[in-house]
Scaffold this motif. Structure first.
Motif, PDB file in Angstrom:
ATOM      1  N   LEU B 266       0.842  -1.201   0.000  1.00  0.00           N
ATOM      2  CA  LEU B 266       0.000   0.000   0.000  1.00  0.00           C
ATOM      3  C   LEU B 266       0.877   1.251   0.000  1.00  0.00           C
ATOM      4  N   ALA B 267       1.917   1.239   0.845  1.00  0.00           N
ATOM      5  CA  ALA B 267       2.829   2.395   0.880  1.00  0.00           C
ATOM      6  C   ALA B 267       3.515   2.573  -0.473  1.00  0.00           C
ATOM      7  N   ALA B 298       3.169  -1.146  -6.299  1.00  0.00           N
ATOM      8  CA  ALA B 298       2.581  -1.970  -5.241  1.00  0.00           C
ATOM      9  C   ALA B 298       2.976  -3.435  -5.400  1.00  0.00           C
ATOM     10  N   SER B 299       3.175  -3.874  -6.645  1.00  0.00           N
ATOM     11  CA  SER B 299       3.444  -5.300  -6.887  1.00  0.00           C
ATOM     12  C   SER B 299       4.844  -5.672  -6.436  1.00  0.00           C
ATOM     13  N   SER B 300       5.031  -6.968  -6.197  1.00  0.00           N
ATOM     14  CA  SER B 300       6.393  -7.422  -5.894  1.00  0.00           C
ATOM     15  C   SER B 300       6.740  -8.575  -6.813  1.00  0.00           C
ATOM     16  N   SER B 336      -5.295  -4.466  -4.243  1.00  0.00           N
ATOM     17  CA  SER B 336      -5.283  -2.996  -4.097  1.00  0.00           C
ATOM     18  C   SER B 336      -5.573  -2.275  -5.415  1.00  0.00           C
ATOM     19  N   ILE B 337      -5.692  -3.038  -6.516  1.00  0.00           N
ATOM     20  CA  ILE B 337      -5.899  -2.378  -7.822  1.00  0.00           C
ATOM     21  C   ILE B 337      -7.106  -1.423  -7.802  1.00  0.00           C
ATOM     22  N   PRO B 338      -8.268  -1.840  -7.277  1.00  0.00           N
ATOM     23  CA  PRO B 338      -9.424  -0.924  -7.283  1.00  0.00           C
ATOM     24  C   PRO B 338      -9.164   0.374  -6.506  1.00  0.00           C
TER      25      PRO B 338
END
Lengths: 349, 349, 349
Positions: B266-267, B298-300, B336-338
């Motif tokens: 999120l950060a 956001a992705s890893s 978290s995409i939306p």
């Protein structure tokens, strides 16, 4: 001037193709001091898969051909392959300062055949509506393997001769001096036997035998063919790294390789053209077939050659043979296709 | 509560996917004491192929992009990648009991990008009819490589600093004490040079260079891409076996990785969102582009990261970095995409 | 006479198929003294990939089956697999002059299942319009793995027993003599545990587990399945080279393998037919299902068996087990399909 620009454009195009791009990539890695390496067991396996594929593909095309029709052109193709190597042995490999092994390895690659140049020749003939025999694809292994084996055997003879000339050393202490003439007999048969037993040539030959006598078509199409280009890119990366470290050896003889790379394809194509003309008079070999035999002879191997040479003649410098054949020989051969068509039109059509 | 169930369901879904399934399979093998092993030369080759593929794919997408349009967002993407690692270096990697190298490797993976999460983001935008730039796919290597290289360099600096602090030993006997400030100069450039010469990073970079400057598309599609998922499954099996044997190291700091895995995406997404907003005001970067930059941040990494870290930082514990990124980071990023779409709607739309 | 010609023609056909062609190719290489070799690390990786594929494929078919319907036939299939090996242990493996380990390895391959023979059986039933259960494909791993594990465990027990009988040596100096009865207890559980921990069986089992509990279908279809036939051809080449060097061991017992290879498929098929008939009366197992259980039992493994045996029982002679199963067992099993159909028509239809 057009022809110079043409060569230049084809060279540039060639450089962007995967084969040469990975070779240059490997040279860049070596130049920046990268610690990337392909572990030796994997490298050996990659070479084995490549040569099995080359053998299988050649064997399948021979199996599918009519052996009676194939006989005369096949013998002529093999003779041309041997002739190209002998020509290289008397010119490039005798050039002052050129290593004999490097010169022979280069001549071997110029005697071997580029399947993609051959395909380009077929496409041009198709466009022009010139017919050729269906078995042409089965001719290339004869020229290919004859040239590679001749080059390897000559290089090994030359190494053995040099070793004998420099004393022969410990084995002859107190005995008779080593007889160089002996090379014609026992030593030559030893080298021939060594060559056929070497991992590179025996992988090629067992693939050829399986392709001719069994039906490996399904595994060939599902496994060997799809992996081929990719494994070749890996091999080129490896050869590029090695080529960089040996590039300096060529500094003083670059002009020899430049001259050979630009002129040899034309001489070889003429040789192939003559052999095709002979087959035309002997067995009615078609006009298109004569053109394609010339294209095969003009072309230099970008597929079967590098792994075979690297496997069978590890002492040869890949900067010399891959650089000259892929960088110069192939573009010149592609550009010479219209020349053989014009000559065939004059001589036969 | 819904979000908790959502995370749980996505985690379960993720566990059944090949990547995590083979990782868990490797852990099971280690737990049952299996003697299965991937020989080291093969393992090195698998990693090399994976990283060549990642580099080639990134290079091809950069070559196909318009470099003028790409410039500003690419620089911002690289800055976000570095920023994420620095954030991790100041939080997770300083946590009491967390190994600094493990923390940095984890932050490196969270800074790198998951291509599949990015694809999921694009699919959602397509469904909603939100437009984005065609060159977005070419942005991810900038964030990816910037984050991975920063993490590796910081980890190596930390190892060197610790070695220096613990005496530096035999080299300074009777001489001046080693100067830690020296790390800013010669040592850092040594580590940078080591990093670029390491097999992992140099495979990545040579693939990138070949992808940008040559045309390896045919061999990429016929060889590197089809083999990729399969070789990744092998790598995951290997990393799972190793992860099991090092799982106990994490027992006392599991809460740190849990907190980081749930909150960091999120950060990082907010960081990417801010950078995207900046590009929107500077160059008119689209609303969809802003969302996708947030999704990337956001992705890893589940693709480029594990083989790079395993190759370049063998001392880092894969239980920590693969477990946290694939097990927690990826599901949270997908969920978290939306959020980024809603924020972009508020800020721009 | 027709049946003899039929067997001969099927044998010839089989010899041209890639599996046997590469085996014979390997024997030719060994006979001509070729120096071609597959480096050991690569060989181990090839076997691992083959067994992962076999396990994954079996696991996927079990996952897709209805476990309630599958239960009874699956138990019966496993019992048949064990029964075939016990039969071989009492006949071939006790033959005068036949090595017990070679005999058990051969019986293991005859207990295991040939997927291609099973597919041939399905094709024949489809042509004749005879229905069978959709889950039949999920039965074969039960017979396959039961037979292979039984054969490996019996062979290891026999080796341990012989070692114990010949003194047990250095470990018991000054202690009590080794108790052969101990084989029933601790030693057997040790051998079972060793077998499950061996690279071959644990690769098979982890593939099976991932296939059942996760969803590796995409990586299975894009990687493991396409590579399979090709890697098997490499394995066959390796086994052919080894088989040649051990062929002389079989000179005096060739008649034993010949008799077993021709008769065992019929005895095994009858065993499978009986088990199918039992399932028909217990659970209404279909006529086509009974035929296919007989075909499975009659068939001998050309896929899972050779890599498993080579990995788990390196001391067994591949000339014996691959030669007998692929050269004789498979053709006889294919030719026996109409026999089981006729019998099922009499007993059920």
């Amino acid at each position: 001037m057009d022809i110079v620009f043409g060569i230049f454009a084809t060279v540039l195009d060639q450089v962007q193709k995967p084969t040469l791009a990975f070779l240059i990539g490997g040279m860049l890695l070596a130049a920046m001091g990268s610690k990337l390496e392909v572990p030796d067991p994997v490298y050996k396996f990659v070479v084995m898969l490549l040569l099995l594929k080359v053998g299988l593909g050649a064997g399948i095309s021979v199996r599918e051909a009519n052996l009676a029709e194939l006989a005369v052109p096949a013998v002529l193709a093999a003779v041309v392959g041997v002739g190209i190597v002998l020509l290289g042995a008397g010119t490039l490999a005798r050039w002052r300062g050129v290593s004999r092994v490097d010169g022979l390895a280069t001549a071997g690659l110029f005697g071997a055949v580029s399947a993609s140049t051959l395909a380009a020749g077929m496409a041009v003939l198709d466009d022009e509506g010139v017919a050729y025999e269906g078995f042409i694809g089965a001719l290339y292994p004869f020229m290919d393997i004859a040239a590679l084996v001749t080059a390897i055997v000559l290089a090994k003879v030359s190494v053995a001769r040099r070793a004998a000339a420099s004393g022969g050393g410990t084995l002859t202490l107190g005995g008779a001096p080593p007889r160089v003439e002996g090379l014609g007999g026992g030593l030559l048969s030893g080298i021939l036997s060594d060559t056929f037993k070497s991992p590179a040539i025996s992988a090629l030959l067992i693939g050829l035998a399986i392709g001719i006598f069994a039906e490996p078509d399904s595994v060939y199409k599902s496994f060997y063919e799809p992996l081929f280009r990719g494994l070749l890119s890996i091999l080129m990366l490896i050869m590029g790294m090695e080529a960089w470290s040996r590039l300096s050896e060529l500094r003083k003889v670059a002009h020899a390789y430049l001259a050979y790379g630009l002129l040899a394809p034309l001489a070889h194509g003429a040789l192939g053209f003559g052999a095709g003309l002979l087959a035309h008079h002997l067995t009615g070999f078609s006009e298109g077939g004569v053109v394609l035999l010339a294209v095969m002879a003009a072309s230099s191997s970008d597929i079967s050659g590098p792994p075979t040479m690297r496997g069978a003649l590890p002492e040869a410098n890949p900067s010399a043979y891959v650089g000259t054949s892929t960088g110069l020989g192939t573009p010149v051969a592609i550009l010479s296709i219209p020349l053989w068509m014009a000559l065939a039109g004059l001589a036969i059509g």
